[in-house]
Design a protein around this motif. Structure first.
Motif, short mmCIF file in Angstrom:
data_model
loop_
_atom_site.label_atom_id
_atom_site.label_comp_id
_atom_site.label_asym_id
_atom_site.label_seq_id
_atom_site.Cartn_x
_atom_site.Cartn_y
_atom_site.Cartn_z
N GLY A 1 13.94 -60.88 -21.05
CA GLY A 1 14.34 -62.21 -20.61
C GLY A 1 15.76 -62.59 -20.96
N LEU A 2 16.46 -61.71 -21.68
CA LEU A 2 17.84 -62.00 -22.07
C LEU A 2 18.78 -61.30 -21.08
N LYS A 3 19.62 -62.09 -20.44
CA LYS A 3 20.52 -61.54 -19.42
C LYS A 3 21.64 -60.73 -20.06
N ASN A 4 21.77 -59.49 -19.62
CA ASN A 4 22.78 -58.59 -20.19
C ASN A 4 24.11 -58.80 -19.48
N THR A 5 25.11 -59.22 -20.25
CA THR A 5 26.45 -59.43 -19.68
C THR A 5 27.51 -58.60 -20.39
N ILE A 6 27.13 -57.92 -21.48
CA ILE A 6 28.12 -57.18 -22.26
C ILE A 6 27.93 -55.67 -22.18
N GLY A 7 26.95 -55.24 -21.36
CA GLY A 7 26.64 -53.81 -21.30
C GLY A 7 27.83 -52.94 -20.94
N ALA A 8 28.67 -53.43 -20.04
CA ALA A 8 29.81 -52.64 -19.59
C ALA A 8 31.09 -52.93 -20.38
N LEU A 9 31.00 -53.83 -21.36
CA LEU A 9 32.17 -54.21 -22.13
C LEU A 9 32.31 -53.36 -23.39
N SER A 10 33.54 -53.08 -23.76
CA SER A 10 33.81 -52.42 -25.03
C SER A 10 33.64 -53.44 -26.16
N ASP A 11 33.59 -52.96 -27.40
CA ASP A 11 33.49 -53.88 -28.53
C ASP A 11 34.67 -54.85 -28.54
N ALA A 12 35.85 -54.34 -28.25
CA ALA A 12 37.04 -55.19 -28.23
C ALA A 12 36.93 -56.27 -27.16
N GLU A 13 36.39 -55.91 -26.00
CA GLU A 13 36.23 -56.88 -24.91
C GLU A 13 35.18 -57.92 -25.26
N VAL A 14 34.14 -57.51 -25.97
CA VAL A 14 33.12 -58.47 -26.41
C VAL A 14 33.75 -59.50 -27.35
N GLY B 1 36.21 -65.20 -28.07
CA GLY B 1 37.36 -65.95 -28.56
C GLY B 1 37.97 -65.38 -29.81
N GLU B 2 37.68 -64.10 -30.10
CA GLU B 2 38.22 -63.43 -31.29
C GLU B 2 38.94 -62.15 -30.89
N PRO B 3 39.96 -62.24 -30.05
CA PRO B 3 40.65 -61.02 -29.61
C PRO B 3 41.29 -60.29 -30.79
N GLY B 4 41.13 -58.98 -30.82
CA GLY B 4 41.71 -58.17 -31.88
C GLY B 4 40.84 -58.05 -33.11
N ALA B 5 39.77 -58.84 -33.22
CA ALA B 5 38.90 -58.77 -34.39
C ALA B 5 37.89 -57.63 -34.23
N MET B 6 37.57 -57.00 -35.35
CA MET B 6 36.53 -55.97 -35.35
C MET B 6 35.16 -56.66 -35.40
N PRO B 7 34.18 -56.16 -34.66
CA PRO B 7 32.89 -56.86 -34.60
C PRO B 7 31.99 -56.63 -35.80
N GLU B 8 32.20 -55.53 -36.52
CA GLU B 8 31.27 -55.21 -37.60
C GLU B 8 31.24 -56.31 -38.66
N GLY B 9 30.05 -56.74 -39.00
CA GLY B 9 29.89 -57.75 -40.03
C GLY B 9 30.07 -59.18 -39.58
N GLN B 10 30.41 -59.41 -38.32
CA GLN B 10 30.78 -60.74 -37.86
C GLN B 10 29.60 -61.57 -37.33
N PHE B 11 28.39 -61.01 -37.38
CA PHE B 11 27.24 -61.70 -36.79
C PHE B 11 26.11 -61.77 -37.82
N PHE B 12 25.55 -62.95 -37.95
CA PHE B 12 24.54 -63.15 -38.98
C PHE B 12 23.18 -62.63 -38.53
N PRO B 13 22.56 -61.78 -39.33
CA PRO B 13 21.24 -61.27 -38.97
C PRO B 13 20.17 -62.34 -39.15
N ASP B 14 19.40 -62.58 -38.11
CA ASP B 14 18.37 -63.62 -38.15
C ASP B 14 17.52 -63.47 -36.89
N THR B 15 16.50 -64.30 -36.76
CA THR B 15 15.71 -64.35 -35.53
C THR B 15 16.29 -65.45 -34.65
#
Length: 348
Positions: free
Chosen positions: A142-155, A160-174
């Motif tokens: 049920g979750l629409k995939n919009t980032i499948g074709a994007l690189s980590d940098a593009e995500v 709104g975080e251009p140039g930032a590395m994604p690792e560690g930037q998202f809080f694990p939760d439900t």
């Protein structure tokens, strides 16, 4: 003559009063019509859908302001006054809501009062990498995939975080979401929560911490997350790494080396891996690795910022999820002999 004038004056006053009453009624009706139009017209949105998580205890005024900050293009007072005038502002329920195009302020309030979320969930686990997060979002029903074709940098740029590395930037939760919601919307929420949790932990940091910034606290927290098998050991594990940072001793943490190996890691960490110098090899380089190596949870964030006081410089897994802590290398070697080289041995 005076009586006639008095009578005429009274009639004039009554006419004036009647005119004023009629004007007041017209104004009231005009305001009511305007108010009705405001609450029944489709709300202008900054995107096809706007999502908001309402925490327990949030005031109606804050709810209105948060919706506007999330992308509802009206003045916050318009929403707030509608919440008040409706008489149902106190009935707004905490939850995760999605406002879609065509919905009005009346629809919005009704949805929040009913707690009408109609949401599915996706669970993001502590210690996962961003790669694992992306895989979980991709298969969430049920979750629409919009980032499948994007690189980590593009995500990150889309967030709104251009140039930032994604690792560690998202809080694990439900995270809950409505059918048709996008994966990027979930990531936005997870990113906002991580920023909040990190700031919260950094505010509580130890006065003598060697960490120089929230970014460094996040890196250390990601290591603590991967190194801890038992909740009660988390503060001590962080304490060991902080002690090593203070004296310039390499962190010597296997999870960081494994992260640096990426897809080359086959489940077996070899001596040559520990000796091969990379930015993530904490055996060959002192200090923290350049980025987080996982998504840490709240307990690890707090442990990194405010570790448990200890003199220990070493720890080794006991094999039951807990760790044995040692103040000296000699003590550590004995612990390694006991718990790893001769794990069946009993007693001290």
């Amino acid at each position: 003559m005076k009586q006639k004038r008095s009578k005429q004056g009274g009639q004039g006053l009554r006419a004036l009063m009647g005119w004023l009453i009629a004007l007041t009624v017209c104004l009231v009706l005009a305001v009511a019509a305007w108010a009705y139009w405001q609450v029944t017209r489709p709300l202008p949105l900054a995107a096809p859908s706007v999502e908001l998580s309402i925490e327990p205890g949030t005031t109606p005024r804050a709810v209105a302001r948060s919706w506007v900050e999330a992308g509802v293009r009206v003045e916050p007072w318009v929403l707030y006054q509608w919440f008040r005038w409706s008489g149902r502002s106190a009935a707004i329920r905490a939850g995760n809501y999605e406002l879609t195009q065509g919905m009005s302020a009346r629809d919005l309030l009704r949805m929040m009062v009913r707690g009408d979320e109609r949401l599915s969930t996706v669970k993001l686990i502590e210690g996962w990498t961003f790669k694992r997060f992306r895989a979980e979002l991709a298969q969430a029903a049920g979750l629409k995939n919009t980032i499948g074709a994007l690189s980590d940098a593009e995500v990150m740029a889309a967030l709104g975080e251009p140039g930032a590395m994604p690792e560690g930037q998202f809080f694990p939760d439900t995270y809950t979401f409505s059918k048709g919601s996008t994966d990027i919307a979930v990531l936005k929420r997870a990113h906002r929560v991580m920023q909040h949790r990190l700031a919260e932990a950094w505010e509580r940091r130890a006065a003598d911490t060697p960490l120089k910034s929230p970014a460094e606290a996040l890196i250390l927290a990601s290591i603590v997350e991967k190194e801890t098998g038992r909740e009660s050991d988390r503060g001590l594990v962080a304490g060991v790494f902080v002690n090593r940072l203070r004296i310039g001793m390499p962190l010597q943490t296997d999870p960081s080396v494994i992260y640096g190996l990426g897809d080359r890691f086959d489940g077996n960490l070899r001596r040559r891996d520990l000796q091969a110098d990379t930015p993530y090899n904490t055996y060959t380089r002192a200090g923290l690795p350049p980025t987080p190596i996982s998504m840490p949870g709240r307990a690890s964030l707090l442990a990194a910022a405010l570790p448990m006081p200890t003199k220990a410089l070493y720890f080794v897994a006991r094999g039951d999820g807990s760790s044995e802590f040692s103040n000296s290398l000699a003590e550590h070697n004995r612990a390694v002999d006991r718990f790893q080289r001769n794990p069946t041995r009993k007693g001290p």
